[in-house]
Design a protein around this motif. Structure first.
Motif, PDB file in Angstrom:
ATOM      1  N   ALA A  34       0.831  -1.209   0.000  1.00  0.00           N
ATOM      2  CA  ALA A  34       0.000   0.000   0.000  1.00  0.00           C
ATOM      3  C   ALA A  34       0.865   1.259   0.000  1.00  0.00           C
ATOM      4  N   ALA A  35       1.986   1.213   0.719  1.00  0.00           N
ATOM      5  CA  ALA A  35       2.883   2.371   0.755  1.00  0.00           C
ATOM      6  C   ALA A  35       3.451   2.676  -0.624  1.00  0.00           C
ATOM      7  N   LEU A  40       1.360   5.740  -7.135  1.00  0.00           N
ATOM      8  CA  LEU A  40       0.870   5.446  -8.474  1.00  0.00           C
ATOM      9  C   LEU A  40      -0.446   6.163  -8.736  1.00  0.00           C
ATOM     10  N   ASP A  41      -0.761   6.380 -10.009  1.00  0.00           N
ATOM     11  CA  ASP A  41      -2.063   6.959 -10.332  1.00  0.00           C
ATOM     12  C   ASP A  41      -3.105   5.845 -10.380  1.00  0.00           C
ATOM     13  N   ASP A  62      -8.955   1.347   1.618  1.00  0.00           N
ATOM     14  CA  ASP A  62      -9.527   2.683   1.654  1.00  0.00           C
ATOM     15  C   ASP A  62      -8.450   3.766   1.690  1.00  0.00           C
ATOM     16  N   CYS A  63      -7.332   3.491   2.383  1.00  0.00           N
ATOM     17  CA  CYS A  63      -6.296   4.510   2.509  1.00  0.00           C
ATOM     18  C   CYS A  63      -5.698   4.872   1.154  1.00  0.00           C
ATOM     19  N   ILE A  64      -5.679   3.913   0.233  1.00  0.00           N
ATOM     20  CA  ILE A  64      -5.144   4.187  -1.107  1.00  0.00           C
ATOM     21  C   ILE A  64      -6.065   5.128  -1.857  1.00  0.00           C
ATOM     22  N   TRP A  65      -7.348   4.818  -1.887  1.00  0.00           N
ATOM     23  CA  TRP A  65      -8.279   5.586  -2.704  1.00  0.00           C
ATOM     24  C   TRP A  65      -8.701   6.881  -2.034  1.00  0.00           C
TER      25      TRP A  65
END
Length: 315
Positions: A34-35, A40-41, A62-65
């Motif tokens: 995730a880090a 990344l896009d 959720d943290c990514i989006w």
């Protein structure tokens, strides 16, 4: 000999999976993956999610989006939910409940929803997020004030598949051309460019385009420059005047005419936009012009693309 046999057996055992296992990309903790995905896009995140289970799990976090969503995504989500409720056929009567079509709890699903066009103001305006990031908006000619619009001698509404709103305003002939529009909206923070989407000549079907032909209604655009204006509530202003024959050209093609740029610093405050196009020299008439919409896109560094993604699909 016994030692040698034992060594060979151990080596062969490792090859068959009986001994210590080599680590692989799938052994990475999802938190570490995730880090990496944060850099990344959205399109790239969806691509690497196909690598293995660890990447697939991290790509749904959720943290990514949440990091990819605009800061004012709750405001945008409320507009999207209202639009979905208007089109809802599930019998929920527009009441938001857990798991209903009006509620999106997962950030990835929310991002995917905001990537789809959301109509508002009676379907005369739409906004969406580009899949690679960036807020976009389109405003139909129906939402603009056009001088002489209701007089059939001057203007008519033409249905066409070449417009995302399925209708354009077509100018037959007029002495005084003035098109004005405005919008009050909480734009996500960033820099934007505003364009008029125009077309010289009647929009044609694909069959008519293959046959070719001339547009006898096109006249008057090579005499005086057309003027475009943009202003905002925080006093950003742009005025563009250019030779008409150089700007309002390319008959038979949809062209984006750059009006100006503006910046938004506070996504929680309403930005008031005013924009216009005019050619008010009454010494001659002009005609044969289609006014489709005003498009707002993220400002492109290093110049502007003449055609947006939507235009390229239909040209």
């Amino acid at each position: 000999m016994g030692v040698g046999a034992s060594s060979v057996g151990a080596a062969e055992g490792c090859g068959r999976g009986w001994g210590p296992r080599h680590t692989s990309l799938g052994d990475m903790p999802e938190s570490c993956v995730a880090a990496v995905l944060l850099y990344l896009d959205p399109a790239e995140i969806c691509q690497v999610a196909c690598l293995n289970r660890a990447f697939r799990g991290a790509a749904s976090a959720d943290c990514i989006w949440a990091a990819k969503l605009p800061a004012n995504h709750r405001y945008l989500a409320a507009l999207a939910a209202a639009a979905d409720d208007d089109d809802c056929s599930c019998g929920c009567d527009g009441v938001a409940a857990e798991g209903s079509c009006s509620t999106v709890a997962i950030k990835k699903e929310l991002y995917a929803r905001l990537c789809r066009p959301t109509p508002f103001d009676g379907g005369t305006k739409e906004f969406w997020i580009e899949k690679k990031g960036g807020f976009c908006m389109s405003i139909s000619s129906k939402a603009m004030s056009i001088t002489g619009r209701n007089d059939r001698r001057y203007w008519s509404d033409l249905s066409t598949e070449e417009s995302r709103f399925h209708s354009v305003a077509y100018l037959r002939q007029i002495w005084w051309l003035e098109v004005d529009g405005e919008i009050d909206f909480c734009f996500p923070a960033g820099s934007y460019s505003l364009f008029f989407r125009l077309h010289l000549g009647r929009p044609r079907t694909r069959r008519a385009r293959r046959r070719g032909g001339s547009d006898n209604d096109i006249h008057g655009w090579d005499i005086r420059p057309a003027r475009f204006r943009l202003s905002t509530s925080d006093h950003q202003q742009h005025t563009t005047a250019s030779e008409a024959h150089a700007r309002l050209a390319s008959p038979g093609r949809w062209v984006l005419y750059h009006v100006g740029d503006f910046a938004v610093s506070s996504p929680d405050e309403v930005t008031e936009l005013r924009f216009s196009m005019m050619q008010i020299d009454c010494t001659h008439t002009k005609g044969g012009l289609c006014v489709d919409s005003v498009c707002i896109y993220p400002k492109r560094h290093g110049g502007y693309e003449e055609d947006c993604v939507f235009c390229q699909k239909i040209l």
